[in-house]
Write a protein that holds these residues in place. Structure first.
Motif, mmCIF file in Angstrom:
data_model
loop_
_atom_site.group_PDB
_atom_site.id
_atom_site.type_symbol
_atom_site.label_atom_id
_atom_site.label_comp_id
_atom_site.label_asym_id
_atom_site.label_seq_id
_atom_site.Cartn_x
_atom_site.Cartn_y
_atom_site.Cartn_z
ATOM 1 N N ALA B 94 -33.150 50.234 -73.630
ATOM 2 C CA ALA B 94 -33.135 50.361 -72.166
ATOM 3 C C ALA B 94 -34.238 51.303 -71.683
ATOM 4 N N CYS B 95 -34.739 52.137 -72.578
ATOM 5 C CA CYS B 95 -35.759 53.111 -72.175
ATOM 6 C C CYS B 95 -37.149 52.608 -72.549
ATOM 7 N N SER B 96 -37.804 51.995 -71.599
ATOM 8 C CA SER B 96 -39.160 51.505 -71.830
ATOM 9 C C SER B 96 -40.115 52.699 -71.913
ATOM 10 N N VAL B 97 -41.335 52.427 -72.340
ATOM 11 C CA VAL B 97 -42.331 53.491 -72.394
ATOM 12 C C VAL B 97 -42.512 54.087 -70.992
ATOM 13 N N ALA B 248 -51.257 52.987 -73.079
ATOM 14 C CA ALA B 248 -51.718 52.750 -74.447
ATOM 15 C C ALA B 248 -51.415 51.329 -74.885
ATOM 16 N N GLY B 249 -52.315 50.755 -75.617
ATOM 17 C CA GLY B 249 -52.132 49.411 -76.134
ATOM 18 C C GLY B 249 -51.409 49.410 -77.473
ATOM 19 N N ARG B 250 -51.240 48.205 -77.987
ATOM 20 C CA ARG B 250 -50.491 48.006 -79.228
ATOM 21 C C ARG B 250 -51.090 48.805 -80.392
ATOM 22 N N THR B 321 -37.899 49.560 -85.762
ATOM 23 C CA THR B 321 -37.625 48.325 -85.019
ATOM 24 C C THR B 321 -37.863 48.535 -83.529
ATOM 25 N N ARG B 322 -37.408 49.663 -83.050
ATOM 26 C CA ARG B 322 -37.628 49.960 -81.620
ATOM 27 C C ARG B 322 -39.107 50.054 -81.299
ATOM 28 N N LEU B 323 -39.840 50.679 -82.199
ATOM 29 C CA LEU B 323 -41.278 50.798 -81.975
ATOM 30 C C LEU B 323 -41.908 49.409 -81.949
ATOM 31 N N ARG B 324 -41.452 48.545 -82.870
ATOM 32 C CA ARG B 324 -42.035 47.205 -82.943
ATOM 33 C C ARG B 324 -41.817 46.458 -81.622
ATOM 34 N N ASN B 325 -40.637 46.605 -81.074
ATOM 35 C CA ASN B 325 -40.374 45.957 -79.783
ATOM 36 C C ASN B 325 -41.311 46.467 -78.697
ATOM 37 N N ARG B 326 -41.606 47.760 -78.762
ATOM 38 C CA ARG B 326 -42.523 48.322 -77.759
ATOM 39 C C ARG B 326 -43.965 47.906 -78.033
ATOM 40 N N GLU B 327 -44.279 47.750 -79.308
ATOM 41 C CA GLU B 327 -45.617 47.248 -79.653
ATOM 42 C C GLU B 327 -45.807 45.862 -79.050
ATOM 43 N N GLU B 328 -44.744 45.041 -79.186
ATOM 44 C CA GLU B 328 -44.856 43.669 -78.679
ATOM 45 C C GLU B 328 -44.976 43.628 -77.161
ATOM 46 N N ALA B 329 -44.339 44.597 -76.511
ATOM 47 C CA ALA B 329 -44.399 44.628 -75.049
ATOM 48 C C ALA B 329 -45.752 45.161 -74.553
ATOM 49 N N ALA B 330 -46.458 45.877 -75.423
ATOM 50 C CA ALA B 330 -47.719 46.496 -74.990
ATOM 51 C C ALA B 330 -48.861 45.494 -75.048
#
Lengths: 136, 441
Positions: B94-97, B248-250, B321-330
């Motif tokens: 629920a907490c996006s970057v 920041a990008g992926r 896993t959480r980081l990966r999800n944020r990587e994909e969103a970036a």
């Protein structure tokens, strides 16, 4: 002082132990990084050679004033043509070891390159003795 | 020894109230820097590499990293938060970057510069370094593979245990330092009262800020442990109006995890290794002359990379896993530099040499060191070889070394002590048998 190691035949899990221990001793003595690097490479190649080609053997490393003397003795098949074995790129390592990334044929010349003195004696069917000296 | 680095301070602190004097940390320390004395662990600062292994493994929470409190920001006119990308992985989906960064503003920071953005810049510089060096006249000047210097514990490990590999260290400042310089020199040039604060999962970053490796002075004004900001930030996030702040990008986000730096670099001839024992294994192989066909080694002292840092809150694999999800969103593309000109390779190069640390050397005089080493071997053979740790040293060999160095005695070994007591008892019994001549009928 002397360090002694036994290298098991075909047991790679312990390969590199002699090199590590020698390195540990030399770093305690404050020997320069470049000399430690050369000693590690020479010893490591020697250990691996013994494990791959000779079914193991004994190593004695003597650290004395001004020099490290490493003697690696095995009772393996021996080297029929030392001149050929000292050629870059020449290898008799069985395929199963080459698949592991060993036996690219750099062993002996690489050992020699990293030493100040290098002697090798070998008799077919009796074994091989390598004596390497690095001045510290 | 003029080539000797001055012993750096270290950032691991012991809480004497919590330390029970067990042997967990002494066994895990990769440089055998800890001894238990008088029922408490004590660190030999000249051997400590700030890897945080003792903080991570202490079952009693007695080891802490010294870091700055959040209140440190109060004294500055412009308070700039520089979150490590690991921070984003500590909170649930629920907490996006954006939300995390909005929370930082709510906490009292005025501006944000993501360290992930600086990581992208360091990646570009690393690429340029490899290419430019390969093309230099007369062949490459730097030995291959280069070893990443982003992890300060790895740099210190090389100084202490693998000094022959010092020339392999990539001579570039780490992303946190690049970020701090961008803020100070490019976004706020010549301004007073600008404070930059790194929010970190890493114990070692505090120390390198005080005693930098490869450069003279850090541009950072404070280092705040992720663990310390976790709860206040969580509360602030709940109140913060959501704003679009993530830049920041992926490639920058990837740096938080193992393999991330190599992924960002896109270099196939590379190794990514994490966890100190694995790093030691790879460096041993490199020192033995293997791995010369590689271009780059990403070596991280914490298991799973910075996500496994000792100041994190979340389990590193959940965080991954959480980081990966944020990587994909970036955005897969590099973040555009807004308001500043991107620093290049030459702006990010080391300006000082990193030197060997000789804390392991027994004596500066070789012949004396040789005698000591011989004595250590002999002493070591006389010890039981159980490595029980009861003497306060991590192994029998380490005790032998301590005895020879004069900081321990043989009877520190409980087995040796028992032997002595037994001998003494025998002697007592023998004495008891003796009667004075006048009574001996």
């Amino acid at each position: 002082m002397k360090l002694r190691f036994e290298v098991g035949g075909e047991d790679f899990s312990l390969a590199g132990r002699a090199s590590s221990e020698l390195k540990r001793a030399l770093s305690r003595l404050g020997v320069g990084p470049e000399l430690i690097r050369r000693a590690s490479i020479a010893m490591y190649e020697g250990e691996i050679n013994m494990a791959i080609h000779a079914g193991g053997g004994d190593i004695e490393a003597e650290i004395g004033e001004g020099r490290v003397v490493m003697v690696l003795r095995d009772e393996g098949p021996g080297i029929p043509d030392i001149g050929l074995a000292m050629t870059e790129g020449w290898s008799t390592a069985p395929d199963r070891y080459r698949e592991l990334g060993f036996g690219a044929g750099m062993g002996l010349p690489n050992m020699k390159r990293n030493c100040d003195e290098f002697e090798i004696e070998s008799a077919v069917g009796k074994g091989t003795t390598v004596r390497m000296v690095i001045n510290i | 020894m003029s080539d000797e680095a001055t012993p750096a301070p270290h950032s691991v602190m012991l809480d004497p109230e919590k330390c029970v004097g067990c042997t967990t940390c002494i066994k895990k320390c990769p440089t055998e820097a800890i001894r238990v004395r008088k029922g408490r662990a004590s660190i030999q600062p000249e051997r400590c590499i700030d890897c945080g292994e003792c903080i991570r493994t202490c079952p009693h929470g007695a080891k802490r990293a010294v870091s700055d409190p959040l209140s440190i920001i109060a004294g500055y006119r412009v308070k700039v938060a520089m979150p490590a990308p690991t921070l984003y992985s500590q909170y649930d989906e629920a907490c996006s970057v954006d939300k995390v960064l909005s929370g930082l503003l709510e906490l009292g920071f005025d501006e944000i510069f993501e360290v992930a953005e600086a990581a992208e810049i360091v990646t570009a510089a690393t690429k340029e370094l490899l290419v430019r060096d390969a093309a230099s006249d007369g062949g490459p000047k730097l030995p291959r593979p280069l070893i990443s210097t982003a992890c300060p514990a790895v740099v210190k490990l090389v100084q202490l245990r693998f000094p022959s590999l010092i020339p392999h260290l990539a001579p570039l400042i780490p992303p946190m330092e690049a970020a701090a310089r961008i803020v100070k020199e490019r976004l706020h040039p010549g301004e007073d009262g600008v404070g930059v604060f790194f929010i970190t999962p890493c114990a070692g970053k505090v120390t390198v800020t005080r005693a930098p490796l490869g450069y003279a002075r850090s541009a950072l004004d404070g280092v705040i442990g992720l663990r310390d900001i976790y709860l206040p930030l969580r509360a602030a996030m709940a109140k913060a109006p959501p704003r679009h702040l993530a830049r920041a990008g992926r490639k920058g986000l990837e740096w938080a995890r193992a393999e991330g730096e190599c992924d960002a670099l896109g270099e196939r001839r590379s190794i990514s290794v994490d966890g100190i024992p694995n790093v030691i294994g790879v460096l041993e192989a490199l020192e033995n002359g293997k791995l010369s066909d590689l271009e780059y080694i990403e070596a991280l002292s914490c298991p799973a990379g910075c996500l496994g840092g000792p100041l994190t809150v979340e389990n590193p694999y959940i965080a991954k896993t959480r980081l990966r999800n944020r990587e994909e969103a970036a955005s897969p593309a590099a973040s555009p530099a807004v308001g500043y000109a991107r620093p290049g390779l030459d702006d990010l190069r080391w300006t000082q040499a990193v030197r060997p640390r000789s804390a392991l050397v027994l004596d500066p005089d070789l012949s004396r060191a040789m005698i000591m080493l011989e004595e250590i071997e002999i002493r070591s053979e006389g010890l039981p070889g159980l490595d029980c740790g009861s003497c306060g040293a991590p192994s029998c060999r380490a005790l032998a070394e301590d005895i020879v160095r004069g900081i321990a005695v043989e009877s520190d070994c409980v087995f040796k002590l028992r032997d002595k007591v037994r001998e003494l008892a025998k002697e007592l019994m023998a004495l008891e048998e003796i009667r004075p001549p006048g009574l001996d009928r």
